[in-house]
Design a protein around this motif. Structure first.
Motif, PDB file in Angstrom:
ATOM      1  N   LEU A  93     -24.331 -36.343 -25.927  1.00  8.89           N
ATOM      2  CA  LEU A  93     -24.889 -35.659 -27.106  1.00  8.89           C
ATOM      3  C   LEU A  93     -24.980 -34.150 -26.880  1.00  8.89           C
ATOM      4  O   LEU A  93     -24.866 -33.371 -27.832  1.00  8.89           O
ATOM      5  CB  LEU A  93     -26.263 -36.243 -27.462  1.00  8.89           C
ATOM      6  N   ILE A  96     -21.623 -32.858 -27.766  1.00  2.09           N
ATOM      7  CA  ILE A  96     -21.481 -32.785 -29.232  1.00  2.09           C
ATOM      8  C   ILE A  96     -22.223 -31.556 -29.761  1.00  2.09           C
ATOM      9  O   ILE A  96     -21.729 -30.833 -30.627  1.00  2.09           O
ATOM     10  CB  ILE A  96     -21.999 -34.085 -29.878  1.00  2.09           C
ATOM     11  N   ARG A 102     -22.954 -29.497 -37.000  1.00  5.54           N
ATOM     12  CA  ARG A 102     -23.972 -30.476 -37.346  1.00  5.54           C
ATOM     13  C   ARG A 102     -23.662 -31.026 -38.711  1.00  5.54           C
ATOM     14  O   ARG A 102     -22.958 -30.405 -39.493  1.00  5.54           O
ATOM     15  CB  ARG A 102     -25.352 -29.837 -37.362  1.00  5.54           C
TER      16      ARG A 102
ATOM     17  N   TYR B 219     -23.415 -41.559 -32.959  1.00  2.41           N
ATOM     18  CA  TYR B 219     -23.299 -40.283 -33.674  1.00  2.41           C
ATOM     19  C   TYR B 219     -22.114 -40.341 -34.638  1.00  2.41           C
ATOM     20  O   TYR B 219     -22.226 -39.931 -35.801  1.00  2.41           O
ATOM     21  CB  TYR B 219     -23.124 -39.140 -32.675  1.00  2.41           C
ATOM     22  N   ALA B 250     -31.711 -40.623 -30.747  1.00  2.00           N
ATOM     23  CA  ALA B 250     -31.069 -39.361 -30.357  1.00  2.00           C
ATOM     24  C   ALA B 250     -29.813 -39.131 -31.191  1.00  2.00           C
ATOM     25  O   ALA B 250     -29.554 -38.012 -31.650  1.00  2.00           O
ATOM     26  CB  ALA B 250     -30.738 -39.389 -28.865  1.00  2.00           C
ATOM     27  N   ALA B 251     -29.036 -40.192 -31.399  1.00  2.19           N
ATOM     28  CA  ALA B 251     -27.821 -40.062 -32.214  1.00  2.19           C
ATOM     29  C   ALA B 251     -28.172 -39.776 -33.669  1.00  2.19           C
ATOM     30  O   ALA B 251     -27.529 -38.937 -34.324  1.00  2.19           O
ATOM     31  CB  ALA B 251     -26.994 -41.340 -32.110  1.00  2.19           C
ATOM     32  N   ALA B 254     -29.281 -36.177 -33.944  1.00  2.00           N
ATOM     33  CA  ALA B 254     -28.133 -35.274 -33.789  1.00  2.00           C
ATOM     34  C   ALA B 254     -27.265 -35.271 -35.046  1.00  2.00           C
ATOM     35  O   ALA B 254     -26.667 -34.257 -35.398  1.00  2.00           O
ATOM     36  CB  ALA B 254     -27.307 -35.692 -32.577  1.00  2.00           C
TER      37      ALA B 254
END
Lengths: 103, 275
Positions: A93, A96, A102, B219, B250-251, B254
């Motif tokens: 993450l 990313i 985003r 994600y 968390a994904a 994000a």
């Protein structure tokens, strides 16, 4: 900011992700070399980038890997794997995030 | 073999996991009653095991309100899984407010009798594992089973994760045969996640379940499909509640999901299916 480029940060974290994945698969497959691949991931996580870049992520990963290795050595698979999963998730993450886009 | 201590939430939320768990808890929207859509009770041929009480203690410690539970790949399954299905039913009867029981079958053997028995008994859904039972999702007996489940309005949770190669193509055939099939895609179709989202993202009777899927896969999932099509799972005893909640949250953060969307992933989306 340490002045280290996002590309270098990403490249280093990709290296670490690869070793984490190798260790995770080895653990899942009950490979006799799982403790070795865990050690490889731990060694890679122990490296530092110039100027201490990515230390926030790397520091967490180091702590998780150290405990994962101890649990795995003691035969406690679940807490070891949980830490490996979280370490890999933190790394990927962050990559990313470094990509800069985003939703 | 997994021990009770190894599986306890304490070892999963202390040490280096303490800060991770604290962050994870802080990301759960207020009022969310977490619903775990993927957990096992019983014994597996690989030695892993989970009891009803063990599952309940983990749920309690992690703040999980309800769990879909079904058998592992039980060495006592014989041909029809009746014995491990009984273990799950017993767990449900002891904790009816916490467990949602699914039964398991092996499509290689005659399954009609056990299917009928479990439906009549009140099981809420069916679990199929193409890797453990070594079948393809479009094998004729499996397609027939999908038809039976659709006729009975019974949700089917399929393993579509580790060691799966073909997910989307055979599932297209399943929906040709059983358009009303209600399908929970376990592990979010993992290697075919994007194609599965493209194929089934708009199908109202399909939902993607997150257990032991990496955060970067999730994600991607959250960016190619409506969050309303996703539900949280743990895959206990292969996964655990703290690390799988962390990866999902968390994904989701994000990917920019809102609190309402995250609450849906953690409970509301699967709750609409199972009450």
């Amino acid at each position: 900011m340490s002045g280290v480029s996002a590309r270098l940060r990403t490249g280093h974290l990709l290296r670490l992700c690869r070793y984490l994945d190798m260790a995770i698969i080895s653990m899942w497959a009950s490979s006799g070399r799982a403790h070795r691949t865990l050690g490889m991931a731990q060694a890679c996580a122990g490296e530092t980038l110039p100027g201490g870049a990515e230390e926030e992520t790397l520091g967490k990963v180091r702590e998780l890997l150290a405990e994962a290795r101890e649990f795995y050595r003691a035969g406690d698979f679940a807490p070891a794997m949980a830490r490996m999963r979280v370490a890999a998730d933190l790394c990927s993450l962050r990559i990313i995030e470094l990509a800069g886009e985003r939703r | 073999m997994a021990t009770e201590a190894e599986q306890s939430v304490e070892v999963l939320t202390s040490g280096a996991m303490a800060g991770i768990w604290e962050w994870t808890r802080s990301q759960i929207p207020a009022g969310t009653r977490i619903f775990d859509a993927h957990a096992h009770i019983g014994v597996d041929v690989d030695g892993r095991r989970m009891t009803a009480d063990g599952m309940r203690s983990r749920m309690r410690a992690a703040g999980v309100e309800r769990s879909i539970v079904f058998p592992l790949n039980d060495p006592n399954a014989r041909e029809d899984f009746s014995e491990p299905n009984d273990v799950v039913w017993d767990a449900y009867e002891r904790h009816p407010e916490f467990f949602v029981p699914f039964f398991r079958l092996n499509p290689h053997y005659p399954y009609e009798k056990e299917f009928e028995r479990c439906v009549e008994r009140g099981f809420a859904g069916l679990k199929l594992h193409p890797v453990s039972q070594d079948f393809e999702l479009d094998d004729p007996p499996v397609l027939r089973l999908f038809e039976l489940a659709a006729e009975a309005q019974l949700p089917v949770l399929i393993h579509a994760g580790f060691a799966m190669e073909r997910v989307v193509e055979p599932l297209r055939r399943a929906f040709e045969r059983a358009p009303d099939l209600r399908l929970i895609i376990g592990h979010a179709a993992m290697v075919e996640l994007v194609e599965a989202a493209r194929a089934f993202g708009d199908v109202p009777s399909v939902i993607f379940e997150t257990s032991v899927v990496s955060a970067h896969d999730l994600y991607v999932l959250f960016n190619v499909i409506s969050p309303e099509k996703v539900c949280y799972g743990s895959d206990i005893p292969y996964g655990d509640l703290p690390s799988t909640l962390h990866s999902t949250l968390a994904a989701a953060r994000a990917a920019g999901l809102s609190d309402a969307e995250i609450s849906g992933v953690l409970c509301g989306n699967i709750g609409r299916w199972l009450g």
